[in-house]
Design an enzyme around this catalytic site. Sequence first.
Site, short mmCIF file in Angstrom:
data_model
loop_
_atom_site.label_atom_id
_atom_site.label_comp_id
_atom_site.label_asym_id
_atom_site.label_seq_id
_atom_site.Cartn_x
_atom_site.Cartn_y
_atom_site.Cartn_z
CE LYS A 92 4.07 -27.06 5.04
NZ LYS A 92 3.82 -28.30 5.79
P1 NAD Z 1 5.69 -35.10 -2.57
O1 NAD Z 1 6.03 -33.95 -3.44
O2 NAD Z 1 6.75 -36.06 -2.18
O3 NAD Z 1 4.49 -35.95 -3.21
C1 NAD Z 1 3.32 -35.38 -3.69
C2 NAD Z 1 2.65 -36.43 -4.59
O4 NAD Z 1 1.35 -35.95 -4.98
C3 NAD Z 1 3.41 -36.70 -5.89
O5 NAD Z 1 3.40 -38.09 -6.13
C4 NAD Z 1 2.60 -35.97 -6.94
O6 NAD Z 1 2.76 -36.53 -8.24
C5 NAD Z 1 1.23 -36.20 -6.38
N1 NAD Z 1 0.21 -35.32 -6.94
C6 NAD Z 1 0.23 -33.99 -7.13
N2 NAD Z 1 -0.91 -33.57 -7.69
C7 NAD Z 1 -1.68 -34.68 -7.85
C8 NAD Z 1 -2.97 -34.91 -8.38
N3 NAD Z 1 -3.72 -33.91 -8.84
N4 NAD Z 1 -3.45 -36.17 -8.37
C9 NAD Z 1 -2.71 -37.19 -7.90
N5 NAD Z 1 -1.49 -37.03 -7.40
C10 NAD Z 1 -0.98 -35.78 -7.37
O7 NAD Z 1 5.00 -34.46 -1.28
P2 NAD Z 1 4.80 -35.16 0.14
O8 NAD Z 1 5.89 -34.71 1.03
O9 NAD Z 1 4.48 -36.59 -0.01
O10 NAD Z 1 3.49 -34.37 0.64
C11 NAD Z 1 2.17 -34.79 0.29
C12 NAD Z 1 1.19 -34.16 1.28
O11 NAD Z 1 1.52 -34.58 2.61
C13 NAD Z 1 1.18 -32.63 1.32
O12 NAD Z 1 -0.13 -32.19 1.62
C14 NAD Z 1 2.10 -32.32 2.49
O13 NAD Z 1 1.86 -31.03 3.05
C15 NAD Z 1 1.69 -33.44 3.44
N6 NAD Z 1 2.67 -33.74 4.49
C16 NAD Z 1 3.96 -34.07 4.16
C17 NAD Z 1 4.86 -34.38 5.19
C18 NAD Z 1 6.27 -34.81 4.90
O14 NAD Z 1 6.95 -35.22 5.85
N7 NAD Z 1 6.73 -34.79 3.69
C19 NAD Z 1 4.44 -34.32 6.53
C20 NAD Z 1 3.12 -34.00 6.82
C21 NAD Z 1 2.24 -33.72 5.79
#
Ligand code: NAD
Length: 425
Positions: A118
């Site tokens: 990561k």
């Molecule tokens: P992103 O930045 O696209 O979205 C994150 C979202 O969370 C945003 O809408 C943000 O406004 C919201 N957020 C942040 N703090 C918040 C709060 N306190 N309350 C409500 N909403 C809040 O990120 P993402 O890629 O969607 O990742 C989200 C999660 O999924 C992370 O834990 C990431 O590690 C995990 N993940 C992502 C992927 C991927 O392919 N992008 C794959 C596996 C896991």
Amino acid sequence: MSIMVPSKTPALITPGQQALDSALHQLNQAAAHLGLDDGLRTMLATPRRSLTVSVPVRRENGRMDVVQGFRVQHNVSRGPAKGGIRFHPSTDIHEVTALAMWMTWKCALVGIPYGGAKGGVAVDPGALTTIELERLTRRYVNEILPLIGPEKDIPAPDVGTDEQTMAWIMDTYSVNAGYSVPGVVTGKPMTLGGSLGRTGSTSRGVQIAALAALGRSPEGVTVAVQGFGKVGALAAQYLSDEGCKVVAVSDVTGALYAPGGLDVARVRAWVAETGGVAGYPHADAMAHDDLFELDVDVLVPAALEGVITAANAPRVRARLIVEGANGPTTPEADEILAANGTTVVPDILANAGGVIVSYLEWVQNMQAFSWSSREVEVKLRDLMEGAFAEVKSMSAERGLTLREAAHVIGVGRVAEAHSMRGLYP
Ligand code: NAD
């Protein structure tokens, strides 16, 4: 002997340390179940390589800011390290280490030949202009250049990064190499060797896991989604497309509640236009924390770590939690949820769709070949459903929660790889 989880007064624990404590706790449990010896446990608890870098950024107003960046390779016994890059102000080395460890178990669990990694930069991407973001990305990549490469360590998008970030990373690496190296990152735009089906892959995996865990028709099943970003928004969309009623969603700008169900496509269009869910006119505004306590069938945390804790777990009424985010549930909350009969489909299973299609993208890049979206979707579904079935049967056979079973399988496969390879010298 169990792995030492340092005790700290709660007020001094950062979210990153809390995430690492959770990851080590889960490893400890799996290692004990598997009967791993102390040396191997310690090796699995310790990242293989860990790099902290300073990233100077020239702002458009002429000022120079310096932020910290990280890249952690937790384990490479089963293949190259793989894992996303996060741009978020509170990211630190502990959080990145925890996320790298979860990547190791996730890749082993779904049977793809990668270790876990990561990366992170402690910055708020929303506070930077596009030019500044590009400079930041390129300088960070330059600092971690010795670690990454298509056969060594392959980054991907995570919180605060996207296809454009991956394109800059691919370009920076390629310029240094002297030729185009599309396989150095995944989650790229199609025009640079991205894969069909990668954009929605994590969310598609969440949907597959949710339907498998539900075990009944999704028609009318009520859903609340925390985090309306890359993972959460499309998870809400796909579950809605299957007939579920998405009654609540939230992001950093606010939380929405519509007991009759949200039109998810309209909410996505609103967010594309305004930058957040706040102010969406066809739903009620709600306090962020209330979303976790709604009387829904399915709760999908899809934002950040440590949001379901001992403090709010007793009030969670959802029958099923499907973890789109990494590490959203603390070990203390896990115990409370298990006692209350709430099923939790753990992160390393529920959100594995992203790394599965990242792997497919990398395979296509390495072969200079491309698959149709149907081929990608079939492979994704096979791997997700296969992993879900393995976890479910291990859980039933050994009386474990789905998280415990997933970790026993993932950690067990990595431990086996170490035993087979032996220790050099
Ligand atoms: P992103 O930045 O696209 O979205 C994150 C979202 O969370 C945003 O809408 C943000 O406004 C919201 N957020 C942040 N703090 C918040 C709060 N306190 N309350 C409500 N909403 C809040 O990120 P993402 O890629 O969607 O990742 C989200 C999660 O999924 C992370 O834990 C990431 O590690 C995990 N993940 C992502 C992927 C991927 O392919 N992008 C794959 C596996 C896991």
